[in-house]
Enzyme design. Structure first.
Site, PDB file in Angstrom:
ATOM      1  N   ASP A 102       7.116  -9.205 -12.367  1.00 36.89           N
ATOM      2  CA  ASP A 102       7.815 -10.587 -12.929  1.00 36.89           C
ATOM      3  C   ASP A 102       6.567 -11.183 -12.395  1.00 36.89           C
ATOM      4  O   ASP A 102       6.323 -10.942 -11.741  1.00 36.89           O
ATOM      5  CB  ASP A 102       8.432 -10.206 -11.734  1.00 36.89           C
ATOM      6  N   GLU A 168      10.163  -7.079  -8.425  1.00 38.53           N
ATOM      7  CA  GLU A 168       9.428  -7.015  -7.270  1.00 38.53           C
ATOM      8  C   GLU A 168       9.605  -7.829  -6.057  1.00 38.53           C
ATOM      9  O   GLU A 168      10.287  -7.450  -5.180  1.00 38.53           O
ATOM     10  CB  GLU A 168       9.074  -6.577  -7.537  1.00 38.53           C
ATOM     11  N   ARG A 213      -3.114   2.957   4.167  1.00 35.01           N
ATOM     12  CA  ARG A 213      -2.699   3.390   5.097  1.00 35.01           C
ATOM     13  C   ARG A 213      -2.521   4.179   4.964  1.00 35.01           C
ATOM     14  O   ARG A 213      -0.437   4.080   4.747  1.00 35.01           O
ATOM     15  CB  ARG A 213      -1.907   1.896   6.050  1.00 35.01           C
ATOM     16  N   HIS A 404       0.795 -15.502  -3.249  1.00 31.68           N
ATOM     17  CA  HIS A 404       2.315 -17.002  -2.783  1.00 31.68           C
ATOM     18  C   HIS A 404       2.106 -18.237  -3.103  1.00 31.68           C
ATOM     19  O   HIS A 404       3.115 -19.231  -2.837  1.00 31.68           O
ATOM     20  CB  HIS A 404       3.428 -16.363  -2.635  1.00 31.68           C
TER      21      HIS A 404
END
Length: 434
Positions: A102, A168, A213, A404
């Protein structure tokens, strides 16, 4: 004794991976050969982004590609998701690989020939749509992995499940979607997945690098809605009111003490953010009600539960102390668990990452307070989620546009490493499990 066992286990992992070297060599050659195809797919997806649960064009292209490779395909999973199953020529474990599909309600400003011009409706507003988080590259990379592995089918000791996931970035209130719905609909079953791998490109990590990580790598997230109710009055006579604005201000300030006074900051970070506060209509009226929206981030299940408990206590007791009442909904519309990289799986696969990218280019990273719904898969099966560099070499990460945002940008030369990484993680895991 434990240290000796860990060293021996690591050597065993490296030896197993070394035995897989003929396939590794094939992966490298085949990935290099389709690099331009991967870039072309990405540019097409980038130019035609679709929001969560609306990825109809996107999923159609993916399904057609997988079918062309002879992969068994199921569509319409969790609304628009696509799942492909590639059965290798030899018996072995089932490994899943996931890419999200998406885009975001962001209007693009990047000056590239394939920039998105798409407009749509989101929450009642006309918005631009953009792949401002790199999901276009995730899909293209996984399509490349599928092509590479399908061409090696007879040599693969196991089964590969390709998961192309919608939504997501979450969905509007009232809708279901994303990894949580895919898990609910049985994406990890039939055949049952033994391990899952995923990657996320990063616009502030230099091309050629892979970061990872063990344990909590991305935060659990709970959104929340707080409603404070008081007593309305004229603004000139505040003693006649129970002022929900004052109470709300005290709540906002007090919530910050959870991080500063309740969280062990030497172990994990945490965040409480109020992102919206609404109450009142004019300057001389003390309103009856104030509504606040916020987000909570944690890196462990224990911290998540502690935060929720403290938030509820602070909100209700602060309101009570001010003569008001408060209602809190947490989670309000969504919750993602901690994106937790299985410790044993991460250790097993570190030699694979290092052999693929080079030891100096596989870097341990600090945890981040962003969230990822890949975590829903990791709640069910061991998973490893890593980050792939997408920033041009030599660029200052501080100045590189972040995810974003309208200026989000990726260096496409890093995609081929993503293809090699996911393919090698799959084959090396299967080799270790022999």
């Amino acid at each position: 004794m434990k240290k000796i066992c860990l060293i021996a286990f690591s050597l065993l992992s490296i030896n197993s991976i070394a035995q897989q070297s003929p396939l590794r060599s094939q992966v490298a050659k085949k990935a290099d050969a389709i690099e331009q195809k991967v870039i072309t797919w990405r540019r097409d997806f980038h130019q035609h982004p679709e929001l969560g649960n609306q990825e109809v064009r996107t999923s159609g292209i993916i399904a057609q590609h997988l079918k062309s490779l002879g992969i068994e395909v199921t569509t319409g999973v969790a609304k628009t998701g696509v799942v492909g199953i590639l059965k290798g020529g030899k018996p072995g474990p089932v490994v899943a690989l996931r890419a999200d599909m998406d885009g975001l309600p962001v209007t693009e400003r990047v000056d590239v020939p394939f920039a998105s011009k798409v407009k749509t409706q989101y929450n009642g507003q006309e918005v631009g749509v953009m792949h401002a988080c790199g999901h276009d590259s995730h899909m293209a990379i996984l399509m490349g992995v599928a092509e590479v592995l399908a061409s090696m089918k007879k040599d693969i000791p196991g089964t590969v499940k390709f998961i192309f996931q919608p939504a997501e970035e979450s969905v509007p209130p009232g809708e279901e979607g994303g990894a949580e719905l895919m898990v609910k609909e049985g994406v990890l079953e039939n055949p049952k997945v033994e391990a899952i791998f995923g990657l996320h490109i990063n616009s502030q990590t230099e091309v050629g690098n892979v970061t990872y990580r063990p344990g909590g790598t991305m935060a659990a997230v709970n959104d929340m809605k707080i409603t404070v109710t008081g007593r309305q009055a004229h603004g000139a006579y505040p003693w006649s009111s129970v002022d929900p604005i004052v109470v709300s201000a005290q709540i906002v300030n007090s919530l910050q003490t959870i991080v500063s006074r309740n969280l062990n900051v030497t172990e994990n970070p945490g965040v409480v953010t109020i992102g919206a506060i609404n109450g009142g209509v004019r300057s001389n009226i003390i309103p009856e009600k104030v509504e606040m929206l916020g987000t909570v981030r944690n890196l462990s299940k224990e911290d998540e539960l502690m935060f929720i408990d403290r938030i509820k206590t602070i909100v209700t007791k602060t309101a009570e102390a001010g003569g008001a009442t408060a209602e809190i909904k947490i989670p309000y519309t969504h919750r993602y668990p901690v994106t937790f990289n299985n410790l044993a799986l991460t250790e097993k696969m570190l030699p694979s990452m290092q052999a693929t990218a080079g030891t100096d280019h596989v870097l341990l990273k600090p945890p981040v307070t962003g969230a990822e719904d890949f975590s829903f898969y990791q709640e069910k099966v061991p998973g490893l989620f890593v980050f792939l560099g997408g920033m041009p070499k030599g660029k200052d990460p501080v100045k590189a546009p972040s995810h974003h945002t309208p200026d989000f940008y990726l260096d496409e030369s890093g995609f081929v490493l993503g293809v090699k990484l996911l393919a090698n993680l799959t084959l090396d895991y299967m080799a270790i499990k022999k």
